[in-house]
Design an enzyme around this catalytic site. Sequence first.
Site, short mmCIF file in Angstrom:
data_model
loop_
_atom_site.label_atom_id
_atom_site.label_comp_id
_atom_site.label_asym_id
_atom_site.label_seq_id
_atom_site.Cartn_x
_atom_site.Cartn_y
_atom_site.Cartn_z
N TYR A 1 -7.69 -0.86 -9.97
CA TYR A 1 -6.27 -0.96 -10.27
C TYR A 1 -5.46 -1.00 -8.97
O TYR A 1 -4.63 -1.89 -8.76
CB TYR A 1 -5.81 0.23 -11.12
CG TYR A 1 -4.32 0.41 -11.14
CD1 TYR A 1 -3.49 -0.51 -11.80
CD2 TYR A 1 -3.70 1.47 -10.47
CE1 TYR A 1 -2.11 -0.36 -11.79
CE2 TYR A 1 -2.34 1.63 -10.46
CZ TYR A 1 -1.55 0.71 -11.13
OH TYR A 1 -0.17 0.85 -11.11
N SER B 1 2.34 0.31 -6.56
CA SER B 1 1.85 1.64 -6.89
C SER B 1 1.45 2.39 -5.63
O SER B 1 0.99 1.79 -4.64
CB SER B 1 0.64 1.51 -7.81
OG SER B 1 -0.07 2.73 -7.90
N LYS C 1 -3.17 -4.16 -7.12
CA LYS C 1 -1.79 -4.05 -6.62
C LYS C 1 -1.71 -4.43 -5.14
O LYS C 1 -0.78 -5.11 -4.71
CB LYS C 1 -1.26 -2.64 -6.84
CG LYS C 1 -1.05 -2.26 -8.30
CD LYS C 1 0.07 -3.06 -8.94
CE LYS C 1 0.43 -2.55 -10.33
NZ LYS C 1 1.50 -3.35 -10.96
#
Length: 337
Positions: free
Chosen positions: A148, A124, A152
């Site tokens: 989040y 991402s 990643k």
Amino acid sequence: MTILVTGGAGYIGSHTVVELLNQGEEVVIVDNLCNSHAASIDRIEEICQKRPAFYQVDIRDKAELNTVFSQHNFTSVIHFAGLKAVGESTTIPLHYYQNNVSGTLSLCEVMAEHNVKNLVFSSSATVYGDPHTVPILESFPTGATNPYGRSKLIVEDMLSDLYKSDDSWNIALLRYFNPVGAHKSGLIGEDPNGIPNNLVPYITQVAVGRLAQLSVFGDDYNTVDGTGVRDYIHVVDLAKGHLKALNKLAANSGLVTYNLGTGKGYSVLEMLAAFEKVSGKSIAYQIAPRRPGDIAACYSDPSLAKAELDWQAELNLDDMAEDSWRWQQGNPNGFAS
């Protein structure tokens, strides 16, 4: 070749499975259906006239995952499985680390046991954190601003360490910007469980009457109209990027990293206007406080993917809006329609 797609019943996963099947590949899907729908498998079959094998398995369950690997001769894995909402990750961070980091660790251990060493990882643009300038190059410093993004980034570091320890692996880290849109057929699209965390499904659900109004989180950013600017990319373009990445791995690429975006940013209010134009509806919205972990602007420089993968986004904002609206109109309650 037979390709394992983790999270293949989800939004980006299902569109990638369609592209793989249309290219003549054998595809196996593993998905625990925590934020996806088994009905998407039926829709994939309807589009492609071919049904992928499907196992309802959580990738953290190594015993079940080993069983799947034992039944198929995989050449490559495309790894989508994981949780993906920035806002939610700030409220349940441990859940994100457990799913995204532990899940990938489990997957890689099983891959190693079965000598499957070609992996395309769904990363991402959030790994760049709050960039000092835009557009964003792959060489920019990383430093996520929310759990989040950190999950990643941890996985990227883990895969980099894995490659350094054993260079027989071929790993592509694909840093997505903001996927939107749906398949032209209107049969598959984004259908999040509960209240959407992403902008476009929220807009379309307001337009179709499923939700009352859109919340615009922050109107005081240093952007064209004060709302957040993002690089929105059509999900079909994004899916095709994964096929190009598989081709790259087949040439023993080693560890490679690519931005997948359009190179252009649109604000929240610009996106809203595009959907009003396509739907012919006025979309109610209210300004809400900024969300923790959000940044002002984020858009890519996708030139490396063009040079090394022979890939670039081909669909524009009108395509994104029209295809999203077609999906939502035909499926006002998502896959439950």
